[in-house]
Structures are given as C-alpha cells and as structure tokens.
Design a protein around this motif. Structure first.
Motif: not given
Length: 284
Positions: A173-188
C-alpha cells in the motif's frame, strides 16, 4: 581513543554490531554447523561399533560422553546425529520459508481470487495439528529422509505464507509501490525489487524461529520412532534409544537432550540479539 572503542562505534553507526550474547549464540550455531559438516572425519568410533562391554557406561578418557544401551560411543553418535538434525531441519525450513514467502508476496500483490483461494487452502492446512499431521504422513509413507523433509516443509509452509503475506500487504500500500505500478512494472519486478527487500529482516528472523520449531518437531517424531532409522539417529532418536537410562542419570540420555537445547536456545538468542540494521530492515 582505543581501537576497540573506534571499532565499536563504527559497528554502531553501521548497525551490524552483535552484542556478547548474540556472538556467543552465533558461535554455538557455527560450532554445530561445523560438526555436522565434518562429523564423519572427526568421530572417534563408528556409530554402530560396540566399544564398551557395559551398557550406559559412565564418562571416561576413552568414552567422553559414556556409552549407550548397546555399549556404543554416545559422543560419536551425537556428532553424527548433528548431520541429520541440522541437515533435515535446514532443508525443511528452507523449502517452507521459500515457498511460503514467495506465495505470500504473490498473493499480497496479485490479490483477488488468487489471494482468497490460496489463503483458504493454506488456512485449512494450518488448522491440522502439526504433530498429528506429521505422525500420519510419516507413518503412511515411511521415515525416509526425503519424506521427513517434505512433511516438515509442508507443515510449516502455511505459517510462513501468513507471515510474509501480512508484511507484504502493508508494503503493497506504500507510495513507491503505486509509482512502480504506474510505471507499468510487472508482478515479478514488484515482488523481487520492491516487496522482498523491505520485508527481508523480519523474514530472516521468522526463518530462524521456524528452524527451531522444525528441530523440536523432528526430535519429537524421532522420539516416537518415526525419525531417522537405526543404526543412524538424530538427537531425538538418541534420547528415545537411551530413555531407559534416565533413572540412572546416564550420560547417553542427558547429552543428546543438552545438544537439542543448546542448538534451539542459541538460535532463539541469536534472533533476539540480531543487529539493529538486520532486525529492523523491514521498517526502514
């Protein structure tokens, strides 16, 4: 300013300084690890060799820990037993924690039906008493070393999964995870590069605790006759073999018990006294 004081301050700044209790516990663990690795080369007698005409013989110059119920050297059997106790427990805890942590992080990041189904299945597995599950499985498939490792790892995988999932859900739930998702990073990438580094400290501490639980469960199964089979034995089996000597205070039953206690207590003390940078890494 002495060199020792400077070293101590440097260790405090880096956060990797062990205190005296932690260093002592680590030393005992490393001692048993070295014994397990080199036991065949350092035992004075073969584990099946009868070297004493008396059973439950006392400690002597030739037999440091006395003899067992058949007149075999208990010192040699304890050293060889370390290979089985540490080897089986380490293999089982590695499989259990690797599987549980990987599944827990994946469930926390993926969510949805995958998380729900996996959690319910492992909760059901976790509801079975560990000793009962171990007794049934080992009695059914046999007491081979692969069967023991597989059974112990299955028993402790759900707990490792729950622990890792709880940590990963908070990190997810942290912000850096949200940023990584927005960048399009995949599950692995999210699991390996973002989640795991932030829960590694608590996971390592949990691995140590589960190692202790597995050692105790393995010793319990061996005490019931479902562990490593004769002529070889782990420490729990050595206690079982020589339990008749307990009323006499025979070294053959006392020293295997002390070996189990020394290992499990040392692992617990090491976990309690881990350096701050390792212990609190998940909170950074």
């Amino acid at each position: 300013m002495t060199d020792s004081t400077s070293t101590e301050r440097l260790g405090m700044r880096l956060g990797y300084r062990f205190n005296l209790v932690g260093m002592s516990a680590l030393g005992i663990i490393l001692l048993w690890t070295g014994i397990a690795l080199f036991a065949p080369r350092i035992i004075p007698h073969s584990v099946g060799e009868i070297v004493d005409t008396d059973y439950f013989g006392p400690m002597s110059r030739d037999l440091w820990f006395g003899s067992d119920y058949l007149g075999r050297d208990i010192f040699s059997r304890i050293l060889m037993g370390a290979r089985y106790t540490l080897g089986i427990s380490l293999a089982a805890v590695t499989i259990a924690c690797f599987s549980g942590v990987a599944l827990g992080m994946t469930a926390a990041v993926a969510g949805g039906w995958y998380d729900s189904m996996l959690s319910r299945f492992l909760d059901a597995l976790n509801s079975i008493p560990s000793k009962l599950f171990g007794l049934v499985v080992v009695a059914a498939v046999g007491s081979s070393i692969p069967a023991l490792i597989g059974t112990l790892s299955v028993i402790y995988t759900p707990g490792a999964y729950r622990f890792a999932r709880a940590l990963a859900v908070n990190v997810n739930t942290m912000d850096f995870i949200v940023v990584a998702r927005i960048r399009g990073e995949r599950l692995p990438y999210l699991i390996a590069s973002e989640i795991l580094p932030n829960i590694l400290g608590p996971v390592l501490a949990d691995l140590g605790l589960r190692f202790v639980f597995i050692v105790l469960l393995l010793s319990g199964l061996s005490f019931l006759g479902l562990g490593v089979q004769p002529p070889y034995a782990d420490w729990g089996a050595l206690v079982r073999e020589n339990i008749a000597g307990l009323p006499f205070g025979a070294p053959a039953v006392i020293f295997p018990s002390l070996a189990i206690a020394s290992l499990t207590i040392s692992v617990n003390l090491l976990i309690d006294n881990l350096p701050r940078r390792i212990r609190d890494r998940g909170a950074e």
